[in-house]
Motif scaffolding. Structure first.
Motif, PDB file in Angstrom:
ATOM      1  N   CYS A 159      18.507  93.085  84.805  1.00  0.00           N
ATOM      2  CA  CYS A 159      17.436  93.742  85.553  1.00  0.00           C
ATOM      3  C   CYS A 159      16.216  93.876  84.654  1.00  0.00           C
ATOM      4  O   CYS A 159      16.316  94.479  83.572  1.00  0.00           O
ATOM      5  N   GLU A 176      26.185 103.062  90.137  1.00  0.00           N
ATOM      6  CA  GLU A 176      24.927 103.284  89.398  1.00  0.00           C
ATOM      7  C   GLU A 176      24.099 102.021  89.292  1.00  0.00           C
ATOM      8  O   GLU A 176      22.877 102.041  89.292  1.00  0.00           O
ATOM      9  N   THR A 177      24.801 100.864  89.224  1.00  0.00           N
ATOM     10  CA  THR A 177      24.069  99.602  89.178  1.00  0.00           C
ATOM     11  C   THR A 177      23.279  99.414  90.457  1.00  0.00           C
ATOM     12  O   THR A 177      22.116  99.040  90.453  1.00  0.00           O
ATOM     13  N   THR A 196      20.087 101.531  90.918  1.00  0.00           N
ATOM     14  CA  THR A 196      18.847 101.219  90.183  1.00  0.00           C
ATOM     15  C   THR A 196      17.797 100.608  91.088  1.00  0.00           C
ATOM     16  O   THR A 196      16.627 100.565  90.763  1.00  0.00           O
TER      17      THR A 196
END
Lengths: 739, 315
Positions: free
Chosen positions: A527, A552-553, A556
């Motif tokens: 990212c 959590e990925t 983002t």
């Protein structure tokens, strides 16, 4: 007791037989024991090495053993039917032969079943017949029938022996005196009182009535083992009566042979006369004619109907290269020769009748061989095998050794038994006439020795060399020289709520794709130029490694709504390193069910992230609908998403579970933007499964049909009730003897 | 070349399908199943539909992968009725199914649970290849005659053998009109690992001397939601396997509705006239993918000659 002249004369004549053993007799016993010993060695070989030592194979699963089994059970008819019927009809000339007939029954009924044991691959599991026996199986019928028959035959033989046992009790033997207490015990205090005599006669009559239908049933059951299968040459409705007739025919033949032998060795010329041979010879040829009639009927019906499989078997029997010679012997010579010998007065004498009997017995043995082997060699589908022993049956030394051991055991038991009790009833009750006085004994010339040979011409394919098919010859893979560039594939799966990455590692070796298991794959999230490690996973047997994408990925927000992932393989000494990246955009699929104008419909919404955390309709998407099944997905339709949604008629004809619940899965597959996204929904609109059948009774089920259970119980209780009654009568005789 | 390309296609489709149904399909052979038998949690998930229509995800180790015990194996898999459809138009006697089967069941080369015939119904007709596993009859002559119930018909249609109970009387072999059964005439020569593995009628392994064996329709694989080896080994997609109650069969590449397949291709059951009601359906060899002579590839001259004799093919 028994002071009449005839009885005393008989006792005087027979006692030396019980007391002395000639050198020839000893030599015979030693010889028979040697033959049996060799058979035991063959049996040992078979148990240690398995049935591979026999000639039986996957197609001809039964061989000589079953032939001998049918043969011995067949000759056991001599006693049951001949002596039973002759006794009931009060035929006056029966007395001298009746014991021999009953002894044939008992001994052959003991030897016969041991042949079926030789056929059984796991003798250690015989208790299973009792533990798990299914009365739908003809083998269980056979086990029950033969044990019942053997018990009845032993009782029948014993009843006919009681008078002689009594006379032996009163005139003890002088050698091997240990026998005397046995005679005393077995004679059950029989003293020929009026009451005792009456009881014994009633018991004997009763048992001879029971033993006749029982004998017919035993051989019918034996025939049904074959008749119940769907095999050409076996599946015949006349098989039971056919077997019964063939059995009595061979039984009579063996009885004539036994008479001839004992007449010679014990010099019974005055007891067993030509008239016995004549009468039995006539009975034998009547049975022989019936056997010929059944045979003709059986083969004519098959041939006329000319069903392919029946014709295949007939072709073998009539083919001079295969069984024609045996067939001629078993069917033509075995029927016609005895008829000619007995009916033409010129040929009819004791020796020739005995010879005719011998031919009949041999022919019947061969006939059993022709019933078993050609049929098993002719399955409905051709035997496709290059190994000659799998195509044609050829008995091995083990089977022959055990065959001769059985015959030797038969002779041995007979001989020993004739040393225990006179082979001809000593006590004459006066109802018979003495035929020796009525007719002069004619001494016949010894028949010329006849050489019998039967060849088995199964060498047709014997020349074919044994060949094993090499399943495959994998070429040795070249090592080290050329390293292989593996192919790594990265796929994104969004299934319901979980999102995962799957990497598949494959390599092209020798022109074929193979999966590479046990390799480490590193998964990363990329990212804005920063890499985040998602996990390191080892590929499975299908070269696949999987990692879940953490919340959590996804939180983002990715790079302007796009998420990039990388999977890499570091390489090893054989495979080069490989890496692959994949970029995807989240897609939300929503599945709903609705009804419109009575039609059951499915609606699918497809949404993608829009500006400001909004979900907006996705466009230009192909979606496929599936129904998950055990092994795979069954495609039920496909559609294109327009304005973020599409609909489909629900596939109501597809079975769901018992309540009709059916799962429908909508999938976006291998999409360049969205990856693999799927969603599932379940509703009870499928075709409900019919309810499961409860426990059934039937031939193929655990529980037998009720009529079968009842029939068995009724038959068995009838027979055993009579046995019990007879045993009770014997006990009463014993009780009466006290006073 | 045909062979290779179909393999690649196989791979791609299977990959997608497996990924979707069970998230990840595990390595599919008996040994791997046996090796995980000890640990109950396999980490692999599998979706199940509850009777009330709820989809639940469970660990594979809880529902399968344990070799079924002898008594458990007598019960069929609930609500299933396994069927097979064999497409004779696509068979070219490659025998890969047999190789896969022998590998999976650790059979010696001569023990063939699938047999190959070159049939020709009459001399005017053209020969066709005919692979024959056990037909798992619904009215099985073999089960009827077994004296000890060692071979039995399960509710899911599968006919199995309990080699711990079989007494080896071979009556079932005589009764089977399709010659589907084979006998362990001598001590089976096995790998030590195979012999040590727990016996299960569902894996038919390890085999036992003096007892009968045959094609078992791989119920152990069905438990795992995986296809039998013959189906996945066939390069031409000849074998379709599935659950008739689900009305779907698959050859690993295509999944089709069973009822539609047997209707559109005029399926038949072999020797239906015997009343055995087989669970294996054959699709007639129309519009064939191969000439029958392709099937002679790799066979010995003797075997080709034997096939030609059986099919009455004159030189």
């Amino acid at each position: 007791m028994y002071e009449d002249e005839k009885t005393q004369q008989n006792l005087h004549a027979f006692k030396p037989q019980l007391e002395k053993m000639s050198n020839k007799g000893v030599a015979l016993i030693v010889f028979l024991l040697l033959v049996i010993g060799f058979g035991m060695y063959a049996l040992y070989t078979q148990i240690v090495d398995g049935h591979i030592v026999t000639g039986m194979r996957d197609n001809v699963v039964w061989g000589l053993y079953i032939v001998n089994f049918i043969f011995f059970i067949g000759i056991s008819y001599a006693g049951a039917l001949i002596s039973g019927i002759l006794h009931l009809l009060r035929v006056p000339w029966r007395t001298p032969i009746i014991r021999m007939a009953e002894m044939i029954t008992v001994i052959s009924t003991m030897i016969g079943p041991s042949y079926i044991l030789l056929c059984i691959g796991r003798l250690d599991r015989l208790p299973n017949l009792v533990l798990f026996g299914r009365i739908q199986s003809p083998i269980i019928w056979d086990v029950i029938a033969i044990t019942t028959y053997l018990s009845g035959s032993i009782i029948f033989l014993y009843l006919a022996m009681i008078r002689d046992l009594a006379i032996l009790r009163d005139n003890p033997v002088k050698t091997a005196r240990w026998r005397n207490p046995i005679y005393r015990f077995m004679a059950v205090r029989y003293k020929e009182t009026t009451k005792q005599k009456e009881l014994l006669n009633v018991a004997t009559d009763l048992l001879s009535i029971v033993i006749i239908p029982l004998a017919i049933l035993v051989h019918s059951v034996l025939a049904w083992i074959f008749g119940m299968t769907l095999r050409p040459g076996w599946h015949s409705t006349i098989f039971a009566p056919y077997f019964v007739i063939a059995a009595v025919y061979s039984g009579t033949g063996v009885l004539i042979m036994v008479m001839w032998v004992f007449r010679k060795i014990y010099h019974l010329e005055s007891q067993i006369t030509k008239i016995h041979f004549n009468y039995l010879g006539i009975i034998m040829i009547i049975l022989g004619a019936m056997y010929g009639y059944f045979t003709f009927s059986e083969y004519l019906t098959s041939w006329y109907g000319s069903i392919k499989w029946d014709m295949d078997v007939l072709y073998r029997l009539f083919n001079p290269g295969e069984y024609w010679h045996l067939f001629v012997f078993a069917v033509f010579i075995g029927v016609l020769l005895p008829i000619i010998i007995v009916t033409v007065p010129k040929f009819r004498n004791i020796n020739s009748i005995a010879f005719a009997a011998c031919v009949a017995v041999l022919a019947l043995w061969v006939k059993r061989y022709l019933i078993i082997i050609p049929t098993l060699e002719t399955p409905l589908l051709p035997i496709h095998d290059l190994r000659p022993e799998y195509v044609h049956y050829s008995a091995t030394w083990v089977e022959w050794a055990l065959t001769f051991a059985g015959i030797a055991l038969f002779i041995l038991l007979f001989y020993l038994f004739s040393k225990f009790i006179p082979i001809i009833p000593v006590v004459r009750t006066g109802e018979e006439k003495d035929y020796s006085r009525l007719r002069k004994i004619v001494f016949e010339k010894q028949m010329k020795k006849v050489i019998r040979q039967h060849k088995k011409s199964d060498a047709v394919i014997a020349g074919i060399v044994l060949l094993f098919i090499l399943v495959s010859v994998p070429r040795a893979m070249s090592q080290d020289e050329n390293r292989v560039q593996p192919m790594l594939k990265l796929e994104y799966f969004h299934v319901d709520s979980s999102q995962i990455l799957t990497a598949t590692l494959q390599a092209k070796v020798e022109g074929r794709f193979i999966s590479l298991p046990g390799m480490e794959i590193v998964f990363k999230f990329i990212c804005n130029g920063t890499e985040t490690l998602l996990g390191k996973e080892i590929t499975n047997g299908k070269g696949r490694a999987t990692v879940a994408i953490p919340e959590e990925t996804l939180a983002t927000g990715g790079d302007k709504g796009l998420y990039s992932f990388e999977a890499s393989f570091a390489g090893n000494d054989r495979y080069d390193a490989a890496s692959v990246t994949a970029t995807m955009k989240p897609l939300r699929l929503e599945l709903s069910f609705f009804q419109k104008e009575g039609e059951k419909m499915v609606n699918l919404k497809a949404l993608e992230p829009g500006p400001g955390n909004q979900w907006i309709p996705a466009e230009n998407l192909d979606v496929v609908f599936y129904v998950p099944r055990t092994f795979s997905l069954l495609k039920v339709g496909q559609a294109s998403i327009v304005n973020g949604q599409t609909s489909l008629e629900f596939p109501t004809s597809i079975p769901g579970n018992h309540l009709g619940y059916l799962t429908l899965t909508a999938k976006v597959e291998e999409n360049e933007i969205y990856g693999n996204v799927e969603v599932s929904g379940t509703i009870n609109w499928g075709k409900p499964l019919p309810p499961v059948n409860t426990i059934k009774r039937g031939l193929g089920d655990t529980n037998a049909p009720l009529w079968m259970v009842y029939t068995l119980i009724v038959l068995l209780s009838l027979v055993w009730f009579h046995y019990m009654y007879v045993i009770f009568t014997v006990l009463r005789i014993r009780h009466l003897g006290k006073s | 070349m045909k062979h290779r390309s179909s393999n690649r296609r196989n791979f791609l489709r299977i990959g997608i399908a497996a990924g979707a149904t069970a998230l990840i399909a595990g390595g599919g052979n008996v040994l791997s199943a046996l090796s995980v038998a000890e640990s109950k949690e396999t980490g692999e998930k599998m979706k199940l539909l509850t009777p009330e229509g709820k989809l639940v995800e469970v660990d594979k180790g809880h529902v399968c992968c344990q070799p079924a015990g002898n008594l458990e194996a007598r019960q069929g898999l609930p609500d299933k009725k396994m069927v097979m459809v064999i497409d004779l138009a696509k068979c070219r006697n490659a025998r890969k199914c047999l190789q896969g089967c022998q590998k999976m069941h650790f059979l010696p080369p001569h023990m063939e649970w699938i047999k190959f015939y070159l049939l020709r119904d009459s001399e005017e007709m053209s020969p066709y290849w005919f692979p024959k596993p056990c037909l798992h009859c619904n009215n099985p002559p073999c089960v009827k005659v077994c004296p000890v119930g060692a071979t039995f018909k399960r509710t899911d249609g599968i006919v199995l053998i309990d080699n711990d109970r079989c007494i080896g009387c071979k009556f079932c072999m005589a009764a089977c009109p399709y010659s589907s059964r084979v006998f362990n005439w001598e001590e089976p020569k096995m790998d030590k690992g195979v012999n040590k593995a727990a016996y299960s009628p569902e894996t038919s392994s390890p085999p036992k001397i003096g007892t009968v064996s045959k094609c078992d329709f791989c119920p152990d694989m069905v438990r795992k939601g995986e296809l039998p080896s013959c189906v996945t080994s066939c390069p031409n997609g000849v074998y379709y396997y599935g659950d008739k109650n689900e009305d779907a069969v698959t050859n690993g590449t295509d999944t089709v509705r069973f009822s539609e397949l047997i209707e559109s291709r005029a399926a038949y059951r072999y020797m239906e006239e015997l009343g055995t009601e087989p669970s294996v359906y054959y699709l007639p060899a129309v519009d064939r993918a191969f000439n029958y002579e392709v099937g002679f590839e790799g066979l010995s001259d003797e075997e080709i000659a034997l096939y030609k004799t059986e099919a009455k093919i004159k030189e």
